[in-house]
Every structure is written in structure tokens, then in C-alpha cells.
Design an enzyme around this catalytic site. Sequence first.
Site, PDB file in Angstrom:
ATOM      1  N   HIS A   9       0.801  -1.178   0.063  1.00 23.49           N
ATOM      2  CA  HIS A   9       0.118   0.083   0.097  1.00 23.49           C
ATOM      3  C   HIS A   9       0.747   1.368   0.103  1.00 23.49           C
ATOM      4  CE1 HIS A   9       1.024   1.107   4.277  1.00 23.49           C
ATOM      5  NE2 HIS A   9       0.812  -0.491   4.393  1.00 23.49           N
ATOM      6  N   ARG A  58      -6.119   1.233   4.073  1.00 25.35           N
ATOM      7  CA  ARG A  58      -4.665   1.748   3.351  1.00 25.35           C
ATOM      8  C   ARG A  58      -4.200   0.834   1.933  1.00 25.35           C
ATOM      9  NH1 ARG A  58      -3.280  -0.200   8.479  1.00 25.35           N
ATOM     10  NH2 ARG A  58      -1.444  -2.006   8.543  1.00 25.35           N
ATOM     11  N   GLU A  82      -2.255  -7.074   7.423  1.00 26.13           N
ATOM     12  CA  GLU A  82      -0.848  -7.060   7.971  1.00 26.13           C
ATOM     13  C   GLU A  82      -1.070  -7.882   9.412  1.00 26.13           C
ATOM     14  OE1 GLU A  82       2.230  -7.137   8.110  1.00 26.13           O
ATOM     15  OE2 GLU A  82       2.606  -5.129   7.363  1.00 26.13           O
TER      16      GLU A  82
END
Length: 194
Positions: A9, A58, A82
Site C-alpha cells: 500500500h 490503506r 498485516e
Amino acid sequence: MTEICLVRHGETLWNRESRLQGSKDVPLSEAGIEQARIAADQLSKETWDVLYSSDLSRAKQTAEHVNEQLKVTHFIEPGLRERNYGILEGMTRAEIDAQYPGALSDPTQHQIPGLETYEELRQRIKKSVESIAKRHDGKRILIVTHGGSINAFLHAITGKRAERIGNTAITRVRFDNARWYVDCINDCSHLNVN
């Protein structure tokens, strides 16, 4: 052969502040939006069959900016998220080092509530990417995810960790339904074009 392009990102304000984001939903900064547009220009020079992204904003926003040019089907995949760093999320590196010395280099030194282990991340991200690859056998797939996720995936398929993955860096791999091949890691050359 299935071709996969993994893209990190764009930048967030927390990236700039060296705050640990993990599973927190932090949007792109203005610079991150511009990086996403530049990456889109680069990626639109190729043909893609499908686009996947993490559900965190994001990555999702980066994918949406890229898809303004690609115009392919965009799927949201929570398995691409993540790593969850538990109570460390939102803290700066300096704050973590002060309160939990060594926690980022060796999390076993501390009991960190909510922390996803690195091995759990490796298994989750490899399973997610392989599942996507098998769903689109022989296709060209674009995946927008996170630096830690990309690094954990590379570690899972090669046994080695890459250097830090830059914002909107491009990593290319291929899969023949049995074996992974790595073509390039952490290509940020599109950001250096004037």
C-alpha cells in the site's frame, strides 16, 4: 503458470511517524494517494485479470486508485491483512523500545496481548495467496497488501526474508501449482520516474 504481482500500500501518516500500524485501519496520506496513482500508471502498462486487496483501508484505497485505470474485478480478502501486533499498535518504535525492550526483534521476551506470531502470519499469508492463485489458475493477478505480509509470504516460499518493503513496491512471483518462483522483490523504480 500463474503470475502474481504483490504491491504494498501507499504511505500513511503512521508510516511517516514510525508508528506500528499492524491491524489498525489507518488511511493513506496525501503522499500515499499520489504513490498509488504513480503505481497505477506503471501497472496499467500490463494486462491484469483480477485484483485482490486486504480489507484494511490503506491497502483497499491503494487498490481502488490502481483499479481506476485497470478496471478489473476487485475482491477484498481479509487473509491479506498485516500482522496483528496487539497492544503495540499505534505506538512509535521508540515507545515500544522504552516499554517493551526487544519486543520487535524477539517478541518471546514479553507477553504481548493480542500479538499474532510471525509463524501464524507466515502460514496465513501463504495460505491466502495460494488460495487466490489456485482460484485463478494461469491468470495474471494483482494483490495489494502490506509490507510485513509480503515479507512473510516471501519467507514462507523461499526461507529468506527480504529487506524492508517500500510503499507501493512491486514484488513479482509465479506459481505452477506446485512450486513458487520469485522474479523481483521490492521494485520501487516507478517512484523515481520524473
